[in-house]
Design a protein around this motif. Structure first.
Motif, PDB file in Angstrom:
ATOM      1  N   ASP A  94      -9.076 -15.188  15.741  1.00 32.42           N
ATOM      2  CA  ASP A  94      -8.473 -16.398  15.186  1.00 32.42           C
ATOM      3  C   ASP A  94      -9.360 -16.996  14.103  1.00 32.42           C
ATOM      4  O   ASP A  94      -8.869 -17.460  13.064  1.00 32.42           O
ATOM      5  N   ASP A  95     -10.665 -16.998  14.342  1.00 29.04           N
ATOM      6  CA  ASP A  95     -11.604 -17.523  13.352  1.00 29.04           C
ATOM      7  C   ASP A  95     -11.554 -16.695  12.075  1.00 29.04           C
ATOM      8  O   ASP A  95     -11.611 -17.239  10.965  1.00 29.04           O
ATOM      9  N   GLN A  96     -11.464 -15.361  12.239  1.00 25.82           N
ATOM     10  CA  GLN A  96     -11.390 -14.480  11.080  1.00 25.82           C
ATOM     11  C   GLN A  96     -10.117 -14.759  10.264  1.00 25.82           C
ATOM     12  O   GLN A  96     -10.144 -14.782   9.031  1.00 25.82           O
ATOM     13  N   GLY A 355       0.575 -17.099   5.172  1.00 27.37           N
ATOM     14  CA  GLY A 355      -0.837 -16.712   5.084  1.00 27.37           C
ATOM     15  C   GLY A 355      -1.411 -16.200   6.389  1.00 27.37           C
ATOM     16  O   GLY A 355      -2.137 -15.205   6.413  1.00 27.37           O
ATOM     17  N   LYS A 356      -1.090 -16.874   7.492  1.00 30.19           N
ATOM     18  CA  LYS A 356      -1.645 -16.486   8.792  1.00 30.19           C
ATOM     19  C   LYS A 356      -1.208 -15.072   9.166  1.00 30.19           C
ATOM     20  O   LYS A 356      -2.026 -14.242   9.580  1.00 30.19           O
ATOM     21  N   GLU A 357       0.080 -14.774   8.979  1.00 27.90           N
ATOM     22  CA  GLU A 357       0.577 -13.438   9.324  1.00 27.90           C
ATOM     23  C   GLU A 357       0.007 -12.379   8.390  1.00 27.90           C
ATOM     24  O   GLU A 357      -0.310 -11.264   8.824  1.00 27.90           O
ATOM     25  N   ILE A 361      -2.455  -9.087   9.377  1.00 29.12           N
ATOM     26  CA  ILE A 361      -2.192  -7.704   8.951  1.00 29.12           C
ATOM     27  C   ILE A 361      -3.456  -7.092   8.335  1.00 29.12           C
ATOM     28  O   ILE A 361      -3.835  -5.963   8.646  1.00 29.12           O
ATOM     29  N   VAL A 362      -4.116  -7.863   7.460  1.00 28.57           N
ATOM     30  CA  VAL A 362      -5.324  -7.362   6.795  1.00 28.57           C
ATOM     31  C   VAL A 362      -6.440  -7.123   7.812  1.00 28.57           C
ATOM     32  O   VAL A 362      -7.123  -6.087   7.789  1.00 28.57           O
ATOM     33  N   ILE A 363      -6.615  -8.076   8.717  1.00 24.63           N
ATOM     34  CA  ILE A 363      -7.702  -7.972   9.693  1.00 24.63           C
ATOM     35  C   ILE A 363      -7.457  -6.842  10.677  1.00 24.63           C
ATOM     36  O   ILE A 363      -8.405  -6.199  11.164  1.00 24.63           O
TER      37      ILE A 363
END
Length: 458
Positions: A94-96, A355-357, A361-363
């Motif tokens: 979540d922090d990331q 942005g969150k979604e 995906i990136v992480i």
């Protein structure tokens, strides 16, 4: 009084030294301690996991030590560690996600101080799949909005012919050619110069509708439409000559040469008298809002797929089909290409919504901070092939526009419940659909959307 106090103290001391009283006091103190520990456990992180484990461990003290009790203790211990480990990983993830969304936000704001605090450069931040490269896109769009580039087909139309209204490609190309004469200095070129509607009763939807009517008049009278003052662009965000102009948001409806020529001619009284230049004052409101549409392309609306549903019946023909077709073409032309400013606004809006979604995906592909320490060099073929990348959004998504407010003076407005009944009908046909883009001017509608937990609203 002193004698009484001394007597009470001596009695209390003797009573306190008795064994039953000591047992009672110890019991009370133990009860207080246990209660405090229990409350502390409830209010700490991992409340239920810790409480469950403590209960299992203490219960085993009352069991004979055998393999079963040992397994119970071991499983409880492992289970507790796993839960705490997973929780820690989730919190870290979540922090990331928050960090990456913030990094994207600050990139949009050109805030390099934020990245410096993280000891990062712009190049270290991974590409946002929901962003457009506004600087590059702006250069490409301006290049496409030239006569050489538009000799083949309108590059601002996406999808095949079957995915657009009938004759869209031909109509868009010919509107562009009409609005971009080969030689605007030619004395035979006539103009229609008009401000956008500025009365407070007109929303921007009404403003655009009025301008589509003026574009129809310009084409019917073989004039170049030149749109002048646009009040919704009269703010500090629109820089230089784009302030107070539609061109702050979208590329201009005509060339810069035609605009200069039109404004120069409009300063001459003779030009108005001879009809070289006309304005809104030359036409009635009825003609602007409901006048004849261009008939240069026949009646392509007769080939439109019926999309009007009234009381459960599909209406294949109605008297507004021609106007619906024309307004769609005119609006598509007026919004031909976004400017760099609008592109930036859209990136910011997409980061707020998706942005969150996107960060998740990136992480999910790995530690983005470690990956991006290596310098990336894109090949020429990558730049060419990926240049047409469209911003990612969650799909499939249903767009729902709930119009209420002052619209009630024109028609019966529908509550969100009616829209959601229709949305559920669509979901019955497409069960994978669970996302809605909700647009409305009513906070009440946004609040009520929370009642539909099986939908994800943006």
């Amino acid at each position: 009084m002193k004698s009484l106090n001394r007597l009470v103290s001596e009695k209390a001391l003797k009573l306190g030294n008795s064994f039953p009283c000591q047992i009672c006091v110890v019991g009370i103190l133990c009860g207080i301690c246990l209660t405090s520990l229990f409350l502390a456990a409830l209010t700490s992180l991992g409340t239920f996991e810790l409480a469950a484990f403590s209960f299992s461990a203490s219960s085993s003290a009352f069991l004979p030590y055998n393999s079963n009790s040992h397994i119970i203790n071991m499983v409880s211990s492992i289970d507790r560690k796993l839960k705490w480990t997973n929780k820690a990983e989730t919190e870290d993830n979540d922090d990331q996600v928050k960090l990456l969304v913030s990094a994207w936000d600050n990139l949009l704001l050109n805030n390099e101080d934020f990245l410096k605090k993280l000891e990062m450069n712009k190049s270290d931040v991974p590409n946002a799949p929901h962003f457009e490269n506004c600087e590059v896109k702006s250069r490409v769009r301006e290049r496409l909005d030239t006569r050489i580039a538009n000799q083949t087909f309108p590059t601002w139309i996406s999808g095949g012919d079957e995915e657009n209204y009938p004759l869209t490609r031909i109509v868009q190309s010919e509107i562009w050619s009409h609005q971009h004469p080969l030689d605007c200095e030619n004395e035979t070129v006539k103009f229609l110069v008009a401000d956008w509607e500025t009365l407070s009763i007109y929303g921007y939807g009404a403003q655009i509708t009025a301008m589509t009517g003026l574009l129809a008049i310009a084409i019917n009278e073989n004039r170049v439409l030149v749109a002048n003052y646009y009040n919704r662009a009269d703010h500090d965000g629109c820089k230089g000559s784009s302030r107070g102009s539609w061109s702050c948001y979208f590329l201009p409806e005509t060339s810069e040469e035609c605009r200069k020529r039109a404004f120069a001619v409009a300063r001459k009284r003779e030009a108005w008298k001879s009809g070289i230049v006309t304005g809104k004052q030359n036409y009635s409101s009825k003609v602007i809002w409901g006048g004849p549409i261009p008939k240069l392309w026949g009646k392509p609306w007769n080939y439109m797929k019926p999309t009007t549903d009234i009381n459960g019946s599909l209406i294949s023909r109605h008297r507004k089909m021609d106007r619906r077709w024309w307004r769609a073409q005119a609006v598509r032309y007026l919004m031909i290409f976004q400017t760099e400013y609008t592109c930036g606004l859209m990136n910011a809006a997409r980061n707020t919504a998706f942005g969150k979604e996107a960060a998740e995906i990136v992480i999910s592909a790995g530690d983005w901070r470690k990956k991006n320490k290596k310098k990336k060099i894109r090949t020429e073929i990558e730049e060419q092939v990926w240049s047409n990348h469209k911003p990612w959004i969650p799909r499939p998504m249903l767009s729902v526009h709930v119009r209420m407010g002052d619209k009630a003076c024109e028609m019966r407005v529908a509550a969100i419940e009616e829209y959601m009944r229709l949305a559920d009908r669509i979901k019955d046909r497409f069960p994978e659909l669970n996302k809605i883009w909700l647009s409305t001017e009513m906070k009440e509608v946004v609040d009520k959307s929370k009642d539909y937990g099986h939908w994800r609203f943006y």
